[in-house]
Each structure stands twice: as C-alpha cells, then as structure tokens.
Motif scaffolding. Structure first.
Motif, PDB file in Angstrom:
ATOM      1  N   THR A 180       0.817  -1.225   0.000  1.00  0.00           N
ATOM      2  CA  THR A 180       0.000   0.000   0.000  1.00  0.00           C
ATOM      3  C   THR A 180       0.850   1.275   0.000  1.00  0.00           C
ATOM      4  OG1 THR A 180      -0.111   0.322   2.371  1.00  0.00           O
ATOM      5  CG2 THR A 180      -1.687  -1.211   1.445  1.00  0.00           C
ATOM      6  N   GLY A 181       0.187   2.380  -0.205  1.00  0.00           N
ATOM      7  CA  GLY A 181       0.862   3.667  -0.289  1.00  0.00           C
ATOM      8  C   GLY A 181       1.658   3.992   0.962  1.00  0.00           C
ATOM      9  N   THR A 182       1.077   3.664   2.095  1.00  0.00           N
ATOM     10  CA  THR A 182       1.780   4.008   3.338  1.00  0.00           C
ATOM     11  C   THR A 182       3.095   3.239   3.448  1.00  0.00           C
ATOM     12  OG1 THR A 182       1.401   4.506   5.667  1.00  0.00           O
ATOM     13  CG2 THR A 182       0.687   2.332   4.927  1.00  0.00           C
ATOM     14  N   PHE A 195      -1.760  14.558   3.075  1.00  0.00           N
ATOM     15  CA  PHE A 195      -2.142  13.213   3.533  1.00  0.00           C
ATOM     16  C   PHE A 195      -1.117  12.224   2.996  1.00  0.00           C
ATOM     17  CE2 PHE A 195      -3.959   9.057   3.459  1.00  0.00           C
ATOM     18  CZ  PHE A 195      -4.693   8.984   4.632  1.00  0.00           C
ATOM     19  N   HIS A 196      -0.583  11.401   3.887  1.00  0.00           N
ATOM     20  CA  HIS A 196       0.458  10.469   3.451  1.00  0.00           C
ATOM     21  C   HIS A 196       0.251   9.048   3.940  1.00  0.00           C
ATOM     22  CE1 HIS A 196       2.677  13.814   1.778  1.00  0.00           C
ATOM     23  NE2 HIS A 196       2.418  14.479   2.882  1.00  0.00           N
ATOM     24  N   GLU A 222       2.953  16.464  -1.673  1.00  0.00           N
ATOM     25  CA  GLU A 222       2.117  16.069  -2.819  1.00  0.00           C
ATOM     26  C   GLU A 222       2.045  17.271  -3.762  1.00  0.00           C
ATOM     27  OE1 GLU A 222      -1.810  14.330  -0.990  1.00  0.00           O
ATOM     28  OE2 GLU A 222      -0.692  15.466   0.483  1.00  0.00           O
ATOM     29  N   GLU A 226      -6.489  14.188  -0.765  1.00  0.00           N
ATOM     30  CA  GLU A 226      -7.355  14.042   0.421  1.00  0.00           C
ATOM     31  C   GLU A 226      -7.535  15.383   1.123  1.00  0.00           C
ATOM     32  OE1 GLU A 226      -8.977  11.324   1.080  1.00  0.00           O
ATOM     33  OE2 GLU A 226      -7.941  10.197  -0.478  1.00  0.00           O
ATOM     34  N   ASP A 243       5.142  12.551  -3.040  1.00  0.00           N
ATOM     35  CA  ASP A 243       4.156  11.499  -2.804  1.00  0.00           C
ATOM     36  C   ASP A 243       3.149  11.564  -3.956  1.00  0.00           C
ATOM     37  OD1 ASP A 243       1.999   9.986  -2.072  1.00  0.00           O
ATOM     38  OD2 ASP A 243       1.995  10.611   0.021  1.00  0.00           O
ATOM     39  N   VAL A 259       1.221   9.057  -4.810  1.00  0.00           N
ATOM     40  CA  VAL A 259       0.396   7.854  -4.604  1.00  0.00           C
ATOM     41  C   VAL A 259      -0.998   8.016  -5.228  1.00  0.00           C
ATOM     42  CG1 VAL A 259      -0.809   6.542  -2.791  1.00  0.00           C
ATOM     43  CG2 VAL A 259       1.646   6.979  -2.595  1.00  0.00           C
ATOM     44  N   GLN A 260      -1.613   9.180  -5.027  1.00  0.00           N
ATOM     45  CA  GLN A 260      -2.992   9.337  -5.520  1.00  0.00           C
ATOM     46  C   GLN A 260      -3.072  10.029  -6.875  1.00  0.00           C
ATOM     47  OE1 GLN A 260      -7.438  10.669  -4.098  1.00  0.00           O
ATOM     48  NE2 GLN A 260      -5.982  10.119  -2.570  1.00  0.00           N
ATOM     49  N   LYS A 269      -1.381   2.675  -5.372  1.00  0.00           N
ATOM     50  CA  LYS A 269      -2.729   2.741  -5.956  1.00  0.00           C
ATOM     51  C   LYS A 269      -2.745   2.320  -7.432  1.00  0.00           C
ATOM     52  CE  LYS A 269      -4.517   6.299  -2.796  1.00  0.00           C
ATOM     53  NZ  LYS A 269      -5.758   6.056  -2.147  1.00  0.00           N
TER      54      LYS A 269
HETATM   55  N1  PMP Z   1      -0.289   9.189   0.046  1.00  0.00           N
HETATM   56  C1  PMP Z   1      -1.337   9.755  -0.562  1.00  0.00           C
HETATM   57  C2  PMP Z   1      -1.142  11.024  -1.329  1.00  0.00           C
HETATM   58  C3  PMP Z   1      -2.597   9.165  -0.492  1.00  0.00           C
HETATM   59  O1  PMP Z   1      -3.644   9.751  -1.084  1.00  0.00           O
HETATM   60  C4  PMP Z   1      -2.742   7.956   0.219  1.00  0.00           C
HETATM   61  C5  PMP Z   1      -4.085   7.257   0.321  1.00  0.00           C
HETATM   62  N2  PMP Z   1      -5.204   7.995   0.209  1.00  0.00           N
HETATM   63  C6  PMP Z   1      -1.615   7.402   0.841  1.00  0.00           C
HETATM   64  C7  PMP Z   1      -0.396   8.042   0.722  1.00  0.00           C
HETATM   65  C8  PMP Z   1      -1.708   6.132   1.629  1.00  0.00           C
HETATM   66  O2  PMP Z   1      -1.989   5.067   0.792  1.00  0.00           O
HETATM   67  P1  PMP Z   1      -2.617   3.724   1.355  1.00  0.00           P
HETATM   68  O3  PMP Z   1      -3.991   4.043   1.859  1.00  0.00           O
HETATM   69  O4  PMP Z   1      -2.612   2.788   0.205  1.00  0.00           O
HETATM   70  O5  PMP Z   1      -1.724   3.268   2.464  1.00  0.00           O
END
Ligand code: PMP
Length: 420
Positions: free
Chosen positions: A108-110, A136-137, A209, A214, A242, A244-245, A271
């Motif tokens: 996952t992103g985290t 948001f991270h 980001e 978020e 970041d 991720v999104q 993601k």
């Molecule tokens: N970084 C960003 C920019 C995100 O939007 C998210 C999830 N919304 C995450 C990290 C965390 O990802 P995950 O929920 O897959 O752990």
C-alpha cells in the motif's frame, strides 16, 4: 439482519458505508446486487485509473494464471517482475532521463511513504522531516506523523514522531485562507537554515504532494514547488514527492510533477501503479540514495505480488505514446467546463488539474448532501478536505465520454439544487 450485516455494519473505523452491497463492475460502472447501476467518480481514490476489470489487464492476468506463473516470490526475480520493470524503465524513466531505481515496497501507499522516510533519515543522517499543512500520506505511525489532519492524527492516541508542517503553497488558496503560503515562506525557511543562531536546521526530507487529493484538491503553485525543490537541493535535504494518488496519468501525464521542472530524489507510487486494484507500491529512488540501504535492511512480504506486476505491465502500455494522455486532457477539459458555471454560486470554488477536480462548497454539510443525493441518483462520489467541504471528482481515466457526461450532469444538477 443477516450475519454479514451484524458483523460488518457497525465497524466504526469504516467511513464509506452505503446501504447496498456492490457486486459487479466494468470500467466506470458499478452494479449493486439488486442490479442498480452507479457511475463511479471515485475510482478507488486513484486505484482504478484504468477502470474496473480493464479488459487488457484481465486477459493478461488470466493468461498468467493459466500458464501457472509464479504468484509470489518475496524478493526473488520472476518473469512477471522483470517484464514490469523493463517496461517501466523504457516507457517511463528513460524518456525522462530519470536514473532512479525501483524499490518495491508493497502493498500500500503508506508502505512506500514509510520506506521513503526511513531511507531519507538514513541517507542524510538527519532525523527531522518537513511535511505540509493539509497533506495526507497514510495511516501508519510514520506516514501519519506527516499527515496533517488532526482527526486522523488523533487516532494514534499518543504523541507522534515529530514532523514540522509548513504551509502548503496552493495555486488557488481557499477563500479566507491566511496560511501565508507561497514562495515567501520558502525564503523564510532558507533564512532560518542559513542562520546558525536560529537553532533550526534543515530536515532529512521534505515530503510533499503536488496536488493534495485528500486535503481538498489543493494544487501546488509551480513557483512554490520549484522554490521548495531548490531549497532542498541547497541544504542537502531530500525531496520526496508522494504521487500515490495523483500519479499514473491522473493529471494528464504519467507523473503529476512532469510539468513542474523538478527532480525529486524519491517518488512514492502506489494505488494505480498495480493496474486494476492489484496492490503494489514502489519507490523510485536515485541510485546514490539507494546505496544507503544494506541488503535485507528493509523488507516486507508482499513486495512481489505477481498479478500486480502482470496488470501493471499492461497499464504501462497506455503510456507508450501520447494518445491516451491526449484523451485524458480532452476529458479533463469537459470536466472543468461542466463545473465552471458552479463557481458563480457564492462560496464555491473549483480546483484541480487533469482528471482530479475538487468542488469546494464551503462547508461539510453541503458537500455531504451533494454526495448523498448523488448516490441516490446513481453517482458514486466522495468528499475530502477540511471538514469534508470539497466534493472530489476522480473518475477512471478510461471512463467513456457518455458516462462522464452523465455523471457530470447528475453532479452539477445536484450541486445547483443543494447550493442555490
Ligand atoms: N499518500 C497519498 C497522497 C494518499 O492519497 C494515500 C491514500 N489515500 C496514501 C499516501 C496512503 O496510501 P494507502 O492508503 O494505500 O496506504
């Protein structure tokens, strides 16, 4: 009440509880078990950029399974992983002259963010991280410390790792914003880092980001992000983007920072990188930073999910030429054009880039009413931002024009009814 409902309905940590059970989905349409169809403007918050059950990815995965491909291999090499990496390098990294190595962090992103923070501290020998207001991270302790939202942070129950949150430099500050964001703030930091008597030293990394998805769909101002990148460079701090999104094509190019002219040290991806909901997280790391890990120092069991590599390799084929990104840009125009008239309503602001837009309706109650009424009319859409005041549009990039238009019509009519 069924056993399923008894066990599932009152899990308090879930936030998206719809009174239906979803069953099937193709591209941008999802169907519940009673056969009602919904247009998906949510797309797994950036997971389903290529739609539900993308036919190319589905076929590739079925073939892989039928040929008894290795499904899991920890860190060992597999043909699936090699194919993904080769395609990633030739399609994404080489055309951009990016020397970065790929480190799979999954799922996952985290996981990607945690690894980036850890590596930045290791590589620089510094402990502090600077993140940004409204960022948001993730939800694990390190990434949560970088996440600004107090509600999420409070869930940890105890003081978190110390992370300083500096004002995020928005392209379009929300109405009433007094954050003092912008290039002036970066220059103030420069002054503090240069002055030994300030007691403030440069951090291991800046984690940012380009669009806070978020946090309310806040787009970073180009001058601000460029100044931040230069600050990081001048003071030996790493720049971690970041993505991720909002990476993987969401903004009209593969990386959301493609047109910012910056050179991040680490890029966090998750993601959409796994193709169609098949989990994968990967960090792109400059080679001179990567060498700070010792073998086996950072592990994780699910860093080798083969079906994610198979679907992910198909996903990359969308970036072999510009045609798909041109389609995304055309759809982005349609989205922006549809929402523009709503800005005439008081307290409404539209923000975003490419196929992620935020409709800031001024307060959480209005946003909630819009989201709920859209659901009743067959449109799945979420809210985000401070107090949930921003309705976030993030449909699959592959959404057919007719579904996009239908969804936009539902949203615009609903927003007009709620807000007028
Ligand atoms: N970084 C960003 C920019 C995100 O939007 C998210 C999830 N919304 C995450 C990290 C965390 O990802 P995950 O929920 O897959 O752990």
């Amino acid at each position: 009440m069924s056993i399923f409902e008894q066990r599932e309905s009152d899990i308090r940590a879930y936030c998206r509880v719809y009174p239906v059970v979803f069953d099937k989905a193709i591209n941008a349409r999802q169907t519940d078990e009673d056969g009602k169809e919904y247009i998906d403007f949510f797309a797994g918050a950036g997971v389903l950029n290529f739609g539900h059950n993308n036919p190319r990815m589905k076929t590739a995965m079925i073939n892989y399974l039928q040929n008894d491909g290795v499904l899991h291999s920890l860190d060992m090499h597999t043909t699936a992983k090699r194919a993904f990496m080769e395609r990633f390098v030739t399609t994404i990294l080489e055309p951009r002259n990016m020397p970065h190595k790929l480190q799979f962090m999954g799922p996952t992103g985290t996981n990607a963010v945690e690894a980036a923070l850890k590596l930045a501290r290791r590589a620089t020998g510094r402990s502090d991280i600077v993140a940004f207001t409204k960022g948001f991270h993730g939800m694990t302790l390190g990434s949560l410390a970088c996440t600004a939202n107090q509600y999420f942070r409070g869930a940890a129950g105890i003081p978190l790792l110390h992370v300083e949150h500096q004002p995020f430099g928005c392209e379009k500050p929300c109405s009433g914003c007094e954050m003092g964001c912008g290039v002036a703030n970066i220059e103030a930091l420069r002054g503090q880092y240069s002055d030994a008597s300030s007691g403030i030293s440069p951090p291991a990394a800046f984690l940012v980001e380009t669009i806070q998805a978020e946090g309310g769909v806040n787009v970073a101002h180009k001058a601000w992000l460029t100044a931040l990148a230069q600050l990081a460079k001048d003071f030996g701090s790493l720049l971690i983007i970041d993505d991720v999104q909002v990476g993987i094509g969401r903004t009209g190019s593969f990386f959301s920072f493609d047109d910012y002219g910056i050179d991040p040290d680490i890029v966090c991806l998750a993601k959409g990188i796994g193709g169609m909901g098949t989990p994968m997280a990967v960090n792109l790391v400059k080679p001179e930073i990567d060498q700070h890990w010792s073998p086996g120092e950072h592990t994780g069991t699910f860093r080798g999910q083969s079906l994610s590599f198979v679907a992910g390799a198909e996903m990359l084929s969308y970036f072999e030429d510009d045609s798909f990104m041109d389609e995304v840009k055309a759809k982005a125009k349609v989205m922006a054009g549809a929402l523009a008239p709503l800005e005439k309503l008081s307290a409404v602001q539209v923000r975003g880039k490419g196929m992620i837009l935020g409709l800031d309706v001024g307060n959480g109650e209005n946003a909630k009413a819009i989201v709920n009424q859209c659901f009743d009319k067959g449109l799945l859409i979420a809210s985000c931002g401070t107090g949930g005041r921003v309705v976030k549009l993030i449909p699959p990039l592959t959404i057919p024009d007719s579904d996009l238009q239908e969804g936009l019509d539902i949203l615009v009519q609903t927003a007009q009814t709620v807000l007028e």
